[in-house]
Scaffold this motif. Structure first.
Motif: not given
Lengths: 246, 237
Positions: B121-124, B126-130, B156-158
């Motif tokens: 979940i954390r890696s998901g 971090t991939s979300i744009p700021k 979650f989708r990622i």
């Protein structure tokens, strides 16, 4: 003269060791459309993000509508009175256009789903994309996405709208449809702070122009006198570059 | 090889009951543990992204403890050590509960898996744009609302493909709980084998049971992935 809507006092902002904003002092008054321009890296967007405290400033304060942001306990509540529009739209990709707009009114303002939908549809009509309400952001053109994002910001009936290079990611043809919406807002008396490179908009629509360079405010003038008679050399140079492209 | 197969004995009493009970335990244990692991994992994964150093420390501490000790050892600790650390009357109450091995296995399996889910979940996140956070904050959503409505659904989708693998792993990891006395399907196979000396038949049933349940999970997760896919992005049919 009315009280200022935004008062920025001795504001400084650092990214690591880099000073993005250096001791900014400026006030903005309600009902005015102010364009902030300047070369890239001059601190325009940083300044804008300080107005709703998306940046943690290290020095100084921003007073919005009489409330100090620095010590604000209810920052979310204050932010809900300030709409913001971003260069890359930042619509939520997993929500339909309609749900993008109604999320905050329902969650923050406690509107019923029915009322929020009704308001959202009126806004989408106003920006001319009510037929896209049930689509997802990735199914819309850039111009449509930005108009949806403007609707999302307007849905909270903000006292101030911040625009952070709203047309920089758009095709030339789509720029005009977004600028038209912004002009319409300004004509209706919305208080606006607009960071943009659209000098036509600054000239025709803005009441004032603020020119920034290297984290400082170099000049503030009415838009007429800024373009016809800029006070500083740096502004003259900038106007020549962006207007005449020389 | 001189071996006479006798598949039909699997349908005889009491073996068929052992298989049924084992399968039921495996599925129940795995699904319940998965539900708990997902909940705790999302929570821990999110607090590792918070500004507060205390919250971040708690999150990191959790993950490092639970993913760095082998699951088998964790199960033994929960089963043999944890009750000893309880105050006397609590320990007595715990020991008098029905199905202590199952409860212990549930705790061990969920907390172990939660640490792994948390990292995914954390890696998901971090991939979300700021910009997505800024957009949410600018409309007055607070941190909790931003995570609940924007960040977690998006992350979650990622992460669905990785999460699916973890979901399969929990079924296979549940086999370890036979060591603390849970009568799950692997345990059932060992009982049948020692009762009949028919290891091939017994372990075939166990293997097929895992393949059948995990295939169901794969079908479900593929459906979920398609269902949640974001229209207009790559991969939506």
């Amino acid at each position: 003269m009315s009280l200022p809507l935004v008062e920025i006092k001795n504001l400084s902002l650092k990214y690591g060791n880099y000073k993005a904003l250096k001791n900014i002092n400026i006030s903005f008054f309600p009902g005015k459309c102010v364009v902030i321009c300047g070369p890239s890296g001059s601190g325009k967007s940083s300044l804008l993000r300080c107005v709703n405290k998306l940046e943690e400033f290290d020095n100084g304060d921003v007073i919005f509508d009489g409330q100090s942001l620095k010590s604000a306990k209810n920052i979310s509540q204050i932010r809900s009175n300030i709409g913001m529009v971003f260069q890359h739209f930042e619509l939520y990709p997993h929500l339909s256009v309609l749900n993008n707009i109604t999320l905050a009114p329902i969650q923050v303002k406690g509107l019923s789903k029915k009322d929020a939908n009704f308001n959202a549809m009126k806004l989408l009509e106003r920006v001319g994309i009510d037929d896209q309400a049930n689509k997802y952001p990735a199914e819309l053109s850039g111009g449509q996405q930005q108009r949806a994002a403007i609707s999302r910001a307007l849905a909270l009936e903000p006292k101030l709208m911040l625009f952070d290079e709203p047309t920089s990611a758009l095709d030339p043809e789509m720029i005009s449809e977004v600028l038209k919406v912004m002009r319409d807002l300004a004509d209706n008396g919305m208080s606006m702070l607009v960071v943009t490179h659209e000098m036509g908009f600054a000239k025709d629509v803005a009441d004032e122009v603020v020119f920034m360079d290297e984290g400082k405010i170099i000049e503030r003038s009415s838009s007429k006198s800024f373009f016809e008679n800029p006070k500083s050399e740096r502004a003259k140079e900038f106007i020549n570059k962006v207007l005449l492209k020389i | 090889m001189n071996y006479e197969f006798n598949w039909s004995m699997l349908l005889e009493e009491p073996y068929i009951d052992w298989i049924k009970e084992g399968l039921l335990n495996t599925v129940q244990l795995s699904l319940m543990a998965w539900f708990i692991a997902l909940t705790i994992g999302i929570l821990i994964g999110s607090i590792r992204m918070m500004k507060s150093p205390v919250l971040r420390f708690i999150g990191t501490f959790y993950v490092e403890i639970f993913r760095n000790i082998p699951l088998l050892v964790q199960l033994f600790i929960w089963f043999f050590v944890f009750p000893l650390l309880l105050p006397d009357d609590l320990m007595r109450a715990w020991n008098s509960l029905d199905g202590v091995p199952f409860l212990t296995a549930l705790i061990g399996l969920s907390l172990f898996t939660a640490a792994r889910v948390a990292e995914q979940i954390r890696s998901g996140i971090t991939s979300i744009p700021k910009g997505q956070f800024n957009a949410a904050f600018s409309t007055g959503l607070n941190t909790f609302q931003t995570y609940r409505f924007i960040v977690i659904p998006y992350a979650f989708r990622i992460m669905i493909p990785a999460i699916s693998s973890e979901f399969l792993t929990i079924f296979k990891n549940s086999a370890l709980t036979l060591t603390i006395g849970v009568a799950e399907i692997t345990a059932a196979a060992t009982y049948i084998e020692s009762d009949t000396f028919r290891g091939i038949e017994a372990y075939s049933v166990a293997s097929l049971s895992y393949m059948f349940t995990t295939a169901s999970v794969v079908i479900f997760m593929t459906w979920l992935e398609n269902f949640l896919r974001i229209p207009g992005l790559i991969g939506k049919k």
